[in-house]
Design a protein around this motif. Sequence first.
Motif, PDB file in Angstrom:
ATOM      1  N   VAL A 346       0.855  -1.185   0.000  1.00  0.00           N
ATOM      2  CA  VAL A 346       0.000   0.000   0.000  1.00  0.00           C
ATOM      3  C   VAL A 346       0.890   1.233   0.000  1.00  0.00           C
ATOM      4  CG1 VAL A 346      -1.846   1.228   1.193  1.00  0.00           C
ATOM      5  CG2 VAL A 346      -1.758  -1.279   1.291  1.00  0.00           C
ATOM      6  N   THR A 347       0.612   2.159  -0.924  1.00  0.00           N
ATOM      7  CA  THR A 347       1.370   3.406  -1.015  1.00  0.00           C
ATOM      8  C   THR A 347       0.553   4.547  -0.404  1.00  0.00           C
ATOM      9  OG1 THR A 347       0.479   3.921  -3.215  1.00  0.00           O
ATOM     10  CG2 THR A 347       2.486   2.572  -3.120  1.00  0.00           C
ATOM     11  N   GLU A 348       1.075   5.749  -0.474  1.00  0.00           N
ATOM     12  CA  GLU A 348       0.381   6.902   0.104  1.00  0.00           C
ATOM     13  C   GLU A 348      -0.936   7.205  -0.608  1.00  0.00           C
ATOM     14  OE1 GLU A 348       1.070   8.535   2.800  1.00  0.00           O
ATOM     15  OE2 GLU A 348       2.954   7.480   3.226  1.00  0.00           O
ATOM     16  N   ASP A 349      -0.989   6.858  -1.905  1.00  0.00           N
ATOM     17  CA  ASP A 349      -2.197   7.205  -2.660  1.00  0.00           C
ATOM     18  C   ASP A 349      -2.804   6.025  -3.420  1.00  0.00           C
ATOM     19  OD1 ASP A 349      -0.192   6.878  -4.476  1.00  0.00           O
ATOM     20  OD2 ASP A 349      -0.462   8.802  -5.491  1.00  0.00           O
ATOM     21  N   GLY A 350      -2.331   4.810  -3.147  1.00  0.00           N
ATOM     22  CA  GLY A 350      -2.879   3.662  -3.867  1.00  0.00           C
ATOM     23  C   GLY A 350      -2.152   2.378  -3.524  1.00  0.00           C
ATOM     24  N   VAL A 351      -1.686   1.674  -4.548  1.00  0.00           N
ATOM     25  CA  VAL A 351      -1.048   0.386  -4.330  1.00  0.00           C
ATOM     26  C   VAL A 351      -0.007   0.145  -5.422  1.00  0.00           C
ATOM     27  CG1 VAL A 351      -2.747  -0.903  -5.699  1.00  0.00           C
ATOM     28  CG2 VAL A 351      -1.497  -2.079  -3.869  1.00  0.00           C
ATOM     29  N   GLU A 352       1.067  -0.547  -5.058  1.00  0.00           N
ATOM     30  CA  GLU A 352       2.084  -0.976  -6.017  1.00  0.00           C
ATOM     31  C   GLU A 352       2.090  -2.501  -6.038  1.00  0.00           C
ATOM     32  OE1 GLU A 352       6.960  -1.201  -6.494  1.00  0.00           O
ATOM     33  OE2 GLU A 352       6.077   0.192  -5.048  1.00  0.00           O
ATOM     34  N   VAL A 353       1.866  -3.080  -7.218  1.00  0.00           N
ATOM     35  CA  VAL A 353       1.903  -4.539  -7.358  1.00  0.00           C
ATOM     36  C   VAL A 353       3.358  -4.956  -7.501  1.00  0.00           C
ATOM     37  CG1 VAL A 353       1.156  -6.524  -8.708  1.00  0.00           C
ATOM     38  CG2 VAL A 353      -0.372  -4.563  -8.427  1.00  0.00           C
ATOM     39  N   LEU A 354       3.873  -5.648  -6.505  1.00  0.00           N
ATOM     40  CA  LEU A 354       5.289  -6.001  -6.459  1.00  0.00           C
ATOM     41  C   LEU A 354       5.628  -7.171  -7.370  1.00  0.00           C
ATOM     42  CD1 LEU A 354       5.564  -5.771  -2.584  1.00  0.00           C
ATOM     43  CD2 LEU A 354       6.538  -4.125  -4.210  1.00  0.00           C
ATOM     44  N   THR A 355       4.632  -7.997  -7.681  1.00  0.00           N
ATOM     45  CA  THR A 355       4.869  -9.213  -8.461  1.00  0.00           C
ATOM     46  C   THR A 355       4.255  -9.114  -9.857  1.00  0.00           C
ATOM     47  OG1 THR A 355       2.917 -10.167  -7.401  1.00  0.00           O
ATOM     48  CG2 THR A 355       5.065 -10.710  -6.444  1.00  0.00           C
ATOM     49  N   ALA A 356       4.134  -7.911 -10.379  1.00  0.00           N
ATOM     50  CA  ALA A 356       3.455  -7.682 -11.657  1.00  0.00           C
ATOM     51  C   ALA A 356       4.115  -8.453 -12.797  1.00  0.00           C
ATOM     52  CB  ALA A 356       3.454  -6.192 -11.980  1.00  0.00           C
ATOM     53  N   ARG A 357       3.305  -8.838 -13.773  1.00  0.00           N
ATOM     54  CA  ARG A 357       3.802  -9.509 -14.959  1.00  0.00           C
ATOM     55  C   ARG A 357       4.738  -8.594 -15.733  1.00  0.00           C
ATOM     56  NH1 ARG A 357       1.464 -13.815 -17.234  1.00  0.00           N
ATOM     57  NH2 ARG A 357       1.659 -12.915 -19.322  1.00  0.00           N
ATOM     58  N   LEU A 358       5.707  -9.202 -16.413  1.00  0.00           N
ATOM     59  CA  LEU A 358       6.620  -8.464 -17.273  1.00  0.00           C
ATOM     60  C   LEU A 358       6.099  -8.513 -18.709  1.00  0.00           C
ATOM     61  CD1 LEU A 358       9.934  -9.948 -15.823  1.00  0.00           C
ATOM     62  CD2 LEU A 358       8.758  -7.851 -15.113  1.00  0.00           C
ATOM     63  N   ALA A 359       6.687  -7.701 -19.582  1.00  0.00           N
ATOM     64  CA  ALA A 359       6.235  -7.645 -20.968  1.00  0.00           C
ATOM     65  C   ALA A 359       6.358  -8.998 -21.661  1.00  0.00           C
ATOM     66  CB  ALA A 359       7.037  -6.590 -21.721  1.00  0.00           C
ATOM     67  N   ASN A 360       7.362  -9.804 -21.233  1.00  0.00           N
ATOM     68  CA  ASN A 360       7.596 -11.098 -21.874  1.00  0.00           C
ATOM     69  C   ASN A 360       7.169 -12.285 -21.012  1.00  0.00           C
ATOM     70  OD1 ASN A 360       9.560 -10.787 -19.938  1.00  0.00           O
ATOM     71  ND2 ASN A 360      11.242 -11.550 -21.201  1.00  0.00           N
ATOM     72  N   SER A 361       6.348 -12.047 -19.990  1.00  0.00           N
ATOM     73  CA  SER A 361       5.904 -13.141 -19.118  1.00  0.00           C
ATOM     74  C   SER A 361       5.021 -14.114 -19.904  1.00  0.00           C
ATOM     75  CB  SER A 361       5.119 -12.598 -17.918  1.00  0.00           C
ATOM     76  OG  SER A 361       5.960 -11.889 -17.040  1.00  0.00           O
ATOM     77  N   PRO A 362       5.262 -15.426 -19.765  1.00  0.00           N
ATOM     78  CA  PRO A 362       4.411 -16.411 -20.438  1.00  0.00           C
ATOM     79  C   PRO A 362       2.989 -16.368 -19.892  1.00  0.00           C
ATOM     80  CG  PRO A 362       6.454 -17.408 -19.635  1.00  0.00           C
ATOM     81  CD  PRO A 362       6.348 -16.058 -19.004  1.00  0.00           C
ATOM     82  N   GLY A 363       2.069 -16.935 -20.648  1.00  0.00           N
ATOM     83  CA  GLY A 363       0.672 -16.983 -20.200  1.00  0.00           C
ATOM     84  C   GLY A 363      -0.039 -15.698 -20.562  1.00  0.00           C
ATOM     85  N   GLY A 364      -0.886 -15.258 -19.679  1.00  0.00           N
ATOM     86  CA  GLY A 364      -1.675 -14.053 -19.952  1.00  0.00           C
ATOM     87  C   GLY A 364      -3.074 -14.405 -20.413  1.00  0.00           C
ATOM     88  N   PRO A 365      -3.960 -13.393 -20.464  1.00  0.00           N
ATOM     89  CA  PRO A 365      -5.373 -13.635 -20.781  1.00  0.00           C
ATOM     90  C   PRO A 365      -5.576 -14.120 -22.205  1.00  0.00           C
ATOM     91  CG  PRO A 365      -4.897 -11.276 -20.676  1.00  0.00           C
ATOM     92  CD  PRO A 365      -3.678 -11.970 -20.184  1.00  0.00           C
ATOM     93  N   VAL A 366      -6.645 -14.896 -22.380  1.00  0.00           N
ATOM     94  CA  VAL A 366      -7.088 -15.329 -23.717  1.00  0.00           C
ATOM     95  C   VAL A 366      -8.543 -14.905 -23.878  1.00  0.00           C
ATOM     96  CG1 VAL A 366      -5.507 -17.297 -23.661  1.00  0.00           C
ATOM     97  CG2 VAL A 366      -7.885 -17.625 -23.002  1.00  0.00           C
ATOM     98  N   PRO A 367      -8.995 -14.734 -25.117  1.00  0.00           N
ATOM     99  CA  PRO A 367     -10.379 -14.291 -25.328  1.00  0.00           C
ATOM    100  C   PRO A 367     -11.385 -15.326 -24.841  1.00  0.00           C
ATOM    101  CG  PRO A 367      -9.052 -14.003 -27.311  1.00  0.00           C
ATOM    102  CD  PRO A 367      -8.237 -14.818 -26.365  1.00  0.00           C
ATOM    103  N   ARG A 368     -12.470 -14.853 -24.263  1.00  0.00           N
ATOM    104  CA  ARG A 368     -13.547 -15.757 -23.873  1.00  0.00           C
ATOM    105  C   ARG A 368     -14.213 -16.331 -25.120  1.00  0.00           C
ATOM    106  NH1 ARG A 368     -15.781 -14.929 -18.466  1.00  0.00           N
ATOM    107  NH2 ARG A 368     -14.494 -13.420 -17.343  1.00  0.00           N
ATOM    108  N   ILE A 369     -14.790 -17.500 -24.976  1.00  0.00           N
ATOM    109  CA  ILE A 369     -15.462 -18.180 -26.087  1.00  0.00           C
ATOM    110  C   ILE A 369     -16.945 -17.881 -26.001  1.00  0.00           C
ATOM    111  CG2 ILE A 369     -15.931 -20.408 -27.171  1.00  0.00           C
ATOM    112  CD1 ILE A 369     -13.301 -21.387 -25.833  1.00  0.00           C
ATOM    113  N   GLU A 370     -17.460 -17.188 -26.994  1.00  0.00           N
ATOM    114  CA  GLU A 370     -18.868 -16.797 -26.987  1.00  0.00           C
ATOM    115  C   GLU A 370     -19.741 -17.920 -27.543  1.00  0.00           C
ATOM    116  OE1 GLU A 370     -19.698 -14.093 -25.551  1.00  0.00           O
ATOM    117  OE2 GLU A 370     -17.659 -13.265 -25.360  1.00  0.00           O
ATOM    118  N   ASP A 371     -21.020 -17.891 -27.172  1.00  0.00           N
ATOM    119  CA  ASP A 371     -21.974 -18.891 -27.657  1.00  0.00           C
ATOM    120  C   ASP A 371     -22.182 -18.732 -29.164  1.00  0.00           C
ATOM    121  OD1 ASP A 371     -22.464 -20.106 -25.217  1.00  0.00           O
ATOM    122  OD2 ASP A 371     -23.885 -18.519 -24.638  1.00  0.00           O
TER     123      ASP A 371
END
Length: 371
Positions: A346-371
């Motif tokens: 927790v910062t003075e005005d919000g939050v810092e994610v210490l374990t954030a993904r990097l630009a080249n991190s494997p995985g990540g979101p995929v599009p949902r499959i619509e009906d």
Amino acid sequence: MPSICAAPTCGKETDSNLKCPVCLKEGVSNVFCGQNCFRSSWTSHKAIHKAEDGKPYNPFPTYSFAGDLRPNYPLTPRRAIPKHIKLPDYAQTGKPISEIKNDRIGKIPIHTAKEIEKIRKVSIYGREVLDAAAKIVKPGITTEEIDAVVHKECLKRNCYPSPLNYYNFPKSVCTSVNETICHGIPDKTVLKDGDIVNIDISLYYLGFHTDLNETYYVGDKAKCDKDTVRLVETTREALDLAIAAVKPGIAFRELGNIIEEHATKNGCSVVKTYCGHGTGELFHCQPNIPHYAKNKAVGIAKPGMVFTIEPMLNLGTYRDTLWPDKWTSTTLDGKYSAQFEHMMVVTEDGVEVLTARLANSPGGPVPRIED
């Protein structure tokens, strides 16, 4: 030359010559302080013994499993830690004495700027180790192979893998497959196309822990299953929504409302047994961060507080059950479960994610499959 007692509840140096006879037949030398250590650790120690036919086996043949997943033993012996790496207090005995003492106090730590710098450093290492493990995820590999990569990458960075011998956990990482909610033990289980696997990384370095995890699709089949994608992406989004709300003054109990609202909208349930937690000098401490609505969590976010949010969502019931290994938690109905975790300050005005993904991190979101 002294050896280390192989009993997970001991871990002391010993000049004893008492060795496990079964291990000796397999060409492995495991030394015990004495008969008391040997007898008391037999239940956990025998997990590394091979079956007579040399094939992987289910150590709990009479247990009624909720889903299709089964443990595949033997486990590999406990991986060694070089002497130059700084150990947490439970590394040898399995008991986190500092945590146990702190639980009686229940005080939420406020970290200094210098402490946060160290936590930031170990968190970067944690992300790097998780990404290294995620890169090998594909059909045909075993969860034991993931453990080997995690252990090697930790040692490369002079870090201790925090799960190792924490309350006698036998491995350096938790790998939770399909219906496993959390705390899966890496073994000879082979990942298949269509599976999902959560890799939960924790490191200890410079006197501080970090903690993060992600759920990964195994092969293309998993990404083509509508319900699997809905579960994984809803869990990922629920974590992001909760993090976005963190700032000084927010009550920790509010985060569960945000997570459950998003889960319910997307037809998922929220596990209530496990929660996010404070992390720093201790692996687990206050505050507790439940992920379900209308919880009674104590505490208000203040600058300098470091903790994880790690929602576990299920396709079916939120209820869980525990395997006889006393670690592996699965859904009660055998349906898939997913989890994502970040550690933040927790910062003075919000939050810092210490374990954030990097630009080249494997995985990540995929599009949902619509009906």
